[in-house]
Design a protein around this motif. Structure first.
Motif, PDB file in Angstrom:
ATOM      1  N   ILE C   6       2.656 -30.915 -11.355  1.00 59.99           N
ATOM      2  CA  ILE C   6       3.212 -30.823 -10.003  1.00 59.99           C
ATOM      3  C   ILE C   6       2.983 -32.132  -9.284  1.00 59.99           C
ATOM      4  O   ILE C   6       1.857 -32.656  -9.296  1.00 59.99           O
ATOM      5  CB  ILE C   6       2.565 -29.671  -9.217  1.00 59.99           C
ATOM      6  CG1 ILE C   6       2.834 -28.339  -9.922  1.00 59.99           C
ATOM      7  CG2 ILE C   6       3.071 -29.636  -7.780  1.00 59.99           C
ATOM      8  CD1 ILE C   6       2.120 -27.175  -9.311  1.00 59.99           C
ATOM      9  N   ILE C   8       3.383 -33.993  -5.607  1.00 58.55           N
ATOM     10  CA  ILE C   8       3.640 -33.785  -4.185  1.00 58.55           C
ATOM     11  C   ILE C   8       3.706 -35.144  -3.524  1.00 58.55           C
ATOM     12  O   ILE C   8       2.772 -35.925  -3.634  1.00 58.55           O
ATOM     13  CB  ILE C   8       2.513 -32.944  -3.550  1.00 58.55           C
ATOM     14  CG1 ILE C   8       2.405 -31.594  -4.263  1.00 58.55           C
ATOM     15  CG2 ILE C   8       2.728 -32.770  -2.068  1.00 58.55           C
ATOM     16  CD1 ILE C   8       1.162 -30.817  -3.902  1.00 58.55           C
ATOM     17  N   LEU C  55       4.347 -24.800  -1.959  1.00 59.14           N
ATOM     18  CA  LEU C  55       4.420 -24.888  -3.420  1.00 59.14           C
ATOM     19  C   LEU C  55       5.127 -23.657  -3.975  1.00 59.14           C
ATOM     20  O   LEU C  55       5.896 -23.724  -4.929  1.00 59.14           O
ATOM     21  CB  LEU C  55       3.010 -24.984  -4.013  1.00 59.14           C
ATOM     22  CG  LEU C  55       2.280 -26.312  -3.766  1.00 59.14           C
ATOM     23  CD1 LEU C  55       0.827 -26.200  -4.184  1.00 59.14           C
ATOM     24  CD2 LEU C  55       2.966 -27.415  -4.561  1.00 59.14           C
ATOM     25  N   LEU C  66       8.830 -32.437  -3.411  1.00 57.02           N
ATOM     26  CA  LEU C  66       7.970 -31.657  -4.288  1.00 57.02           C
ATOM     27  C   LEU C  66       8.636 -31.564  -5.657  1.00 57.02           C
ATOM     28  O   LEU C  66       9.799 -31.173  -5.754  1.00 57.02           O
ATOM     29  CB  LEU C  66       7.788 -30.264  -3.658  1.00 57.02           C
ATOM     30  CG  LEU C  66       6.879 -29.273  -4.333  1.00 57.02           C
ATOM     31  CD1 LEU C  66       5.460 -29.812  -4.418  1.00 57.02           C
ATOM     32  CD2 LEU C  66       6.885 -27.964  -3.550  1.00 57.02           C
ATOM     33  N   PHE C  68       8.331 -30.235  -9.732  1.00 55.55           N
ATOM     34  CA  PHE C  68       7.693 -29.500 -10.842  1.00 55.55           C
ATOM     35  C   PHE C  68       8.148 -30.241 -12.091  1.00 55.55           C
ATOM     36  O   PHE C  68       9.337 -30.253 -12.407  1.00 55.55           O
ATOM     37  CB  PHE C  68       8.172 -28.047 -10.886  1.00 55.55           C
ATOM     38  CG  PHE C  68       7.436 -27.134  -9.938  1.00 55.55           C
ATOM     39  CD1 PHE C  68       6.918 -27.611  -8.740  1.00 55.55           C
ATOM     40  CD2 PHE C  68       7.243 -25.798 -10.253  1.00 55.55           C
ATOM     41  CE1 PHE C  68       6.244 -26.772  -7.870  1.00 55.55           C
ATOM     42  CE2 PHE C  68       6.557 -24.959  -9.384  1.00 55.55           C
ATOM     43  CZ  PHE C  68       6.064 -25.435  -8.195  1.00 55.55           C
ATOM     44  N   ARG C  86      11.544 -21.442  -9.281  1.00 60.35           N
ATOM     45  CA  ARG C  86      10.477 -22.367  -9.675  1.00 60.35           C
ATOM     46  C   ARG C  86       9.624 -21.791 -10.790  1.00 60.35           C
ATOM     47  O   ARG C  86       8.795 -22.469 -11.363  1.00 60.35           O
ATOM     48  CB  ARG C  86       9.570 -22.632  -8.472  1.00 60.35           C
ATOM     49  CG  ARG C  86      10.292 -23.331  -7.349  1.00 60.35           C
ATOM     50  CD  ARG C  86       9.345 -23.611  -6.214  1.00 60.35           C
ATOM     51  NE  ARG C  86      10.138 -24.033  -5.053  1.00 60.35           N
ATOM     52  CZ  ARG C  86       9.611 -24.511  -3.945  1.00 60.35           C
ATOM     53  NH1 ARG C  86       8.295 -24.626  -3.831  1.00 60.35           N
ATOM     54  NH2 ARG C  86      10.379 -24.865  -2.954  1.00 60.35           N
ATOM     55  N   LEU C 169      -0.198 -19.329  -8.526  1.00 58.23           N
ATOM     56  CA  LEU C 169      -0.772 -19.669  -7.220  1.00 58.23           C
ATOM     57  C   LEU C 169      -1.653 -18.522  -6.745  1.00 58.23           C
ATOM     58  O   LEU C 169      -1.271 -17.357  -6.848  1.00 58.23           O
ATOM     59  CB  LEU C 169       0.336 -19.903  -6.201  1.00 58.23           C
ATOM     60  CG  LEU C 169       1.372 -20.953  -6.590  1.00 58.23           C
ATOM     61  CD1 LEU C 169       2.507 -20.982  -5.575  1.00 58.23           C
ATOM     62  CD2 LEU C 169       0.729 -22.319  -6.710  1.00 58.23           C
ATOM     63  N   ILE C 201      -3.139 -23.115  -9.068  1.00 56.06           N
ATOM     64  CA  ILE C 201      -3.584 -23.673  -7.795  1.00 56.06           C
ATOM     65  C   ILE C 201      -4.219 -22.554  -6.996  1.00 56.06           C
ATOM     66  O   ILE C 201      -3.619 -21.478  -6.823  1.00 56.06           O
ATOM     67  CB  ILE C 201      -2.424 -24.313  -7.025  1.00 56.06           C
ATOM     68  CG1 ILE C 201      -1.885 -25.457  -7.877  1.00 56.06           C
ATOM     69  CG2 ILE C 201      -2.886 -24.809  -5.667  1.00 56.06           C
ATOM     70  CD1 ILE C 201      -0.550 -25.937  -7.448  1.00 56.06           C
TER      71      ILE C 201
END
Lengths: 299, 427, 371
Positions: C6, C8, C55, C66, C68, C86, C169, C201
């Motif tokens: 990922i 950012i 996210l 952002l 992926f 995603r 997540l 995350i």
């Protein structure tokens, strides 16, 4: 026995005190609920007309009622009316509740406005609808004629189907807010997290509604529909004002039939109609509770 | 200690409840039960005060609503319960049969009342039950024909129609012309919605065709040919070359009919006398253009007018009968009847008031009305009249709504009435 | 293993409310490695949950980009993929279980939404596999209301892993559990992540969870990243006072004062307390010519000595016996000073020595002074 065990936890004097506390309530319930209900049933077994000698007739009022075409006409009309009104109320109730549950400018105002029809007494709203359907000056005819939909005015209440639809429309307009109110409370009890989770789990708008909102709303929906169904089965005031049971007696509900019997001073028959109405409402409620068993899924 | 307190409280609660249920024991008193508009009730308050001043008898007013059904329920409740109050009350002419047959009314002959003072036909047909005088007309109503004097003249007619076919002819000639200016214009408006007023209108049509509901008081003759013909005529008013609006059988009650005519949207109107004053009110669009006449008949001279109005009666359970009789005599006395006519515009039950100069000056229509009331036919004075009315309402309405032919519907009505009489075990 | 990286870039998020614009996130730059167990740590309101929602695709960024892997999933100009596109999964603090579905229904729900719904048999097998992994396979017929807190937690995790997402997540998933269960689940989670190798995350405000779980930790405050690094890096060399205080329990002792030189030694005068800095530290500090500094030292790096040269002396106010060690509290005008020692102290004062290798110095802006 469970209740014995339950009572054994308490001292005798505590149980007695409890009874003393409950006694006034039991008395009130007894006097104002039980006595009238039993009294109604008792009266229904008599030929009870003031100018005739009172006479015990057993179930004759019931056989008379069940063999009268008026009764079957009224039952058919009442059931059709209930099915139509409650279905539409459920549909629009869910739609409006979903709408009002969203965040948008003016939501607070709309939430208040949408409740107004419900706050208006039925008699008043029935009069209003009577004016709306009125042949010469009513807004309904004004709209359909001026918009060019029809060339001639329509006598809305002049046919059985027209009167039926007019009654259903007036009822839906008036009581959908009640369903909305209950459903809105139910919607707000669904945490936002669940919707986010469902989004994450890949459920689209429709599936979120169908798989999450609707099942979670079901218990309150069933309760509001039970209320609405019982209410519709007893419907009287709209018919009384809008059609007077006409045309040709085609829009009489069970309650209206009971009213007619009481107006004729035939208390035995009036009570019989009341008892039968009660039995019908009770049976339908049982069906609901049975069908709505899934409400137990949420404890 | 605490428990004693609880017992004491429950005791008090029970005591209050018992008191509420049994009602407090009362002193006998004279009471008069009446409903109506606020101005009418205020007027009665004044009358009762002058009654007390004149006779020294105290009397209390029990107020009812204006709604006729509620007034009936209130009276039935008191009488069924054999309550000593009210002692005196007003009954709609349509209820008298039922209440008299229940044996709840005190016969009035022994209290020195002169029957000659009132309309003889009304006393005979409405206020006598099984040869006993049980009431007196306080206020008389009857169906009338209202017509547009100005339009009759404009279209060259000498006077109001004598027969129903004349009425139709006039309407068919006048309506198309008037419609050019006023698309809402109709020939004849009358009370056709499913309610008691429909029966009043129906009785007039039927009687003026030589028919009627009953032979005597026990034999229904609802499906006789004269009635069927009359009902067919009623249906054709709405459906065949219509001169009555299509909503006649759904919306048309007294006020709807009156407003229609009042707004200049009708040539002829069937209504009660009360409409006269309103049509001639200062702000009325048809002020001064209205005439009244007896309703037409199917043949000349066969006019009929359904009797309405309120009759004063005494409860059999009254605890103040002599005083109640004084009150009845007072309220039906010539001076009071005159006052009723002058102040409330009520049509007196006494014949002599119709000759009074002052009354006639105030309301010249009374002269015509006297003729109408002489032709008045009451609805059957039978105990089960309301059942009959209900059955008739349903079936006449069905015929007007084209849900059944006049013949079918009256045959059904006849057999339902017969069945009802049988099930009640009435000989 | 198809673990996802990922990226950012300058990610920002602000909300417009009646009271004006609120910047919740201010330009975040981060790279999260494939298969990494990455923890976002910070006090409540620091923006960590907003970052997680960005996210997840539950919210749209107001600035930045952002990625992926190489794929752009969201930017501020219009590119935006939803959570499902995603291919992420999420565990909420409340677990957000569907109360009307059984455990099996809950876990299977993400599978039923796939473009190609697997056959019932495959679905059942996958649910069974996930449930077995989490030891809840005997509860499949129950409703959430019939489960304990720990069991619900496992169901939520099961639902998150059942469809092998690219990224998992977790938003404070353990904070609704009692202390004992939390410790158990923590270890279990770590083990599970290792087995699955999915990029994870994890948002928490609990530094212990962060330290024990994360390969790397990002500490946030007021919408700004403070420090990113492995637990050891952050513990050993906190980049500023905020991070220093946030990480470690009991909290790092902090004393602020003026530097004075006396007889060639450097002293820190923190109100009434006079601390002699170790010679090594003093030597490196002198050339910097600082007036005012903050000295930070972790409780276990204050050594109780009975002889030799002491750096400072403290009165003993409270002693807590926590089993394997003692916590000694000394109250000071700048707050309490805590000493962690394996031996029960004797007497009512302490002589303490400092170790130059374990001192943290911060300037008057709160930033770390590297020596």
């Amino acid at each position: 026995m469970a209740s014995d065990n339950f009572l054994q936890q308490y001292e005798k004097s505590e149980v007695r005190t409890a009874w003393i506390f409950i006694a006034p309530l039991l008395l009130v319930v007894g006097i104002f609920v039980l006595v009238p209900v039993l009294g109604t049933f008792y009266t229904s077994l008599f030929l009870d007309v003031s100018y005739l000698p009172e006479q015990f007739v057993g179930l004759r009022n019931y056989t008379d009622l069940l063999s009268s075409p008026d009764f079957w006409q009224a039952l058919r009309f009442t059931l059709a009316y209930t099915v139509a009104a409650v279905t539409l109320e459920a549909f629009f109730g869910v739609m409006f509740a979903l709408l009002l549950n969203e965040v948008f400018p003016g939501r607070g105002l709309l939430r208040v406005v949408i409740l107004i029809p419900w706050a208006i007494p039925t008699i008043v709203s029935a009069r209003t609808w009577q004016l709306i359907y009125e042949y010469t000056y009513g807004i309904m005819n004004y709209l359909v004629v001026n918009s060019g939909l029809v060339s001639e005015r329509i006598n809305w209440l002049g046919t059985e189907f027209g009167a039926f639809s007019a009654l259903v429309l007036a009822d839906v307009w008036k009581t959908t807010p009640f369903v909305v109110l209950i459903l809105l409370a139910g919607l707000q009890a669904i945490p936002e997290d669940i919707y986010q989770q469902a989004k994450v789990d890949g459920a689209g708008l429709f599936r979120r509604f169908y798989k999450i909102t609707l099942p979670m709303l079901m218990p309150v929906l069933v309760i509001s529909l039970i209320f609405r169904t019982i209410d519709s089965l007893r419907m009287f005031d709209l018919v009384y004002v809008l059609t007077g049971g006409g045309p040709g007696g085609s829009t009489r509900t069970l309650s209206y039939l009971g009213f007619e019997a009481f107006a004729n001073d035939n208390f035995g028959m009036g009570s019989t109609v009341s008892v039968v109405t009660f039995v019908v409402a009770f049976a339908i409620t049982l069906v609901y509770l049975k069908a709505g068993k899934f409400s137990e899924q949420l404890k | 200690m605490k428990q004693k307190m609880l017992f004491f409280l429950s005791g008090v609660f029970l005591f209050v409840l018992v008191l509420l249920l049994t009602g407090c024991q009362e002193q006998p008193r004279l009471t008069f039960m009446v409903g109506g508009a606020p101005n009418e009730l205020a007027f009665f308050e004044g009358l009762l005060a002058s009654f007390t001043a004149e006779t020294g008898i105290e009397v209390a007013l029990i107020r009812q609503s204006t709604d006729s059904t509620q007034r009936k329920q209130g009276i039935l409740l008191a009488l069924r319960g054999h309550r000593p109050d009210p002692d005196v009350m007003l009954l709609d002419v349509a209820w008298i049969g039922q209440i008299a047959a229940s044996n709840w009314l005190e016969p009035l002959e022994s209290y020195g009342i002169n029957r000659e003072d009132y309309f003889a036909s009304i006393i005979k047909l409405a206020d006598t039950y099984e040869n006993r005088l049980i009431g007196l007309p306080l206020y008389i109503d009857g169906g009338l024909l209202y017509f547009r004097r100005d339009l009759l003249q404009k279209h060259g007619f000498a006077g109001p129609p004598q027969t129903w076919s004349e009425l139709r002819q006039m309407a068919e000639q006048i309506v198309p012309v008037e419609r050019e200016q006023n698309p809402n214009f109709w020939g004849y408006v009358w009370q056709g919605a499913q309610y008691e007023g429909l029966i009043c209108n129906t009785l007039e049509f039927f009687t003026s065709a030589g028919g009627g509901f009953f032979n005597g008081t026990a034999t229904p003759v609802i499906d006789q040919p004269a009635n069927i013909e009359a009902l067919r005529y009623m249906n054709e008013l709405i459906h065949k070359q219509p001169i009555s609006p299509p909503n006649t059988f759904t919306d048309m009650k007294e006020e709807e009919v009156r407003m229609h005519f009042h707004n200049g949207n009708a040539m002829f109107e069937r209504n009660w006398p009360y409409a006269w004053g309103l049509h001639n009110a200062v702000d009325s669009p048809v002020k001064g253009k209205v005439g009244i006449a007896p309703l037409p008949g199917f043949m000349t001279g066969k006019s009929a007018s359904t009797l309405g109005g309120w009759h004063i009666v005494m409860s059999k359970f009254s605890d103040k009968k002599p005083e109640a009789a004084s009150l009845i005599k007072y309220l039906t006395s010539a001076p009071v009847q005159k006052k009723l006519s002058l102040k409330l515009g009520w049509n007196p039950g006494r014949v002599d008031v119709y000759e009074d100069e002052e009354v006639l000056t105030a309301n010249p229509a009374l002269k015509d009305l006297k003729q109408v009331f002489n032709n008045a036919v009451p609805r059957p004075i039978i105990p089960y009249y309301s059942n009959v009315s209900q059955i008739l309402q349903k079936h006449v309405s069905a015929a007007l709504a084209n849900r059944a032919t006049p013949e079918e519907s009256l045959k059904k009505a006849q057999s339902e009435v017969q069945e009802m009489i049988k099930s009640y075990g009435i000989r | 293993m198809n673990a996802t990286k990922i990226t950012i870039k300058s990610l920002a998020k602000s909300f417009v409310t009646f009271r004006g614009k609120v910047d919740v996130l201010k330009s975040i730059d981060l790279e999260i490695e494939p298969g990494e167990f990455f923890v976002l740590l910070g006090p409540s309101g620091c923006g960590k949950s907003t970052l997680l929602n960005l996210l997840a695709g539950l919210e749209k960024p107001s600035g930045g980009e952002l990625y992926f892997d190489q794929e752009l999933v969201a930017d501020s100009v219009g590119k935006f993929s939803g959570p499902f596109e995603r291919d992420i999964s999420m565990v909420f603090q409340s677990y957000a279980l569907y109360p009307h579905m059984t455990v099996e229904g809950n876990i299977a729900f993400p599978l039923t939404n796939l473009p190609q719904v697997p056959s019932p048999k495959v679905m059942q097998a996958k649910v069974k596999e996930a449930a077995t992994l989490l030891q809840i396979d005997h509860l499949l017929d129950r409703k959430p209301a019939e489960l304990s807190g720990g069991q619900r937690q496992r169901v939520a995790i099961g639902r998150a892993i059942v469809r092998n997402p690219k990224v998992c997540l977790m938003d404070e998933p353990l904070s609704n559990l009692d202390a004992k269960l939390r410790n158990e689940m923590r270890a279990h989670l770590k083990d599970l992540q290792k087995k699955l190798g999915v990029t994870t995350i994890y948002v928490t405000h609990d530094q212990l969870e962060a330290m024990t779980l994360g390969h790397r930790i990002a500490i946030m405050n007021n919408g700004v990243l403070q420090q990113v690094g492995t637990p050891v890096e952050i513990y050993r060399a906190p980049i500023n006072q905020f991070v220093a205080r946030f990480i470690g329990s009991p909290t790092m002792n902090m004393l602020t004062g003026d530097l004075n030189e006396e007889n060639g030694s450097l002293y820190l005068q923190a109100d009434t307390l006079k601390i002699k800095l170790p010679t090594e530290t003093a030597c490196k500090l002198k050339p910097k010519n600082l007036k005012k500094i903050t000295l930070g030292v972790r409780p276990e790096r204050l050594y109780v000595i009975t002889e030799g040269e002491q750096n400072l002396a403290l009165p003993v106010n409270v002693i807590e016996n926590v089993g394997p060690e003692f916590l000694i509290y000394s109250f000071h005008k700048q707050g309490q000073i805590v000493v962690r020692t394996p031996d029960e102290p004797v007497g009512d004062s302490l002589c303490l020595a400092l170790d130059a290798g374990h001192l943290h110095l911060f300037d008057d802006q709160g930033a770390r002074i590297n020596l």
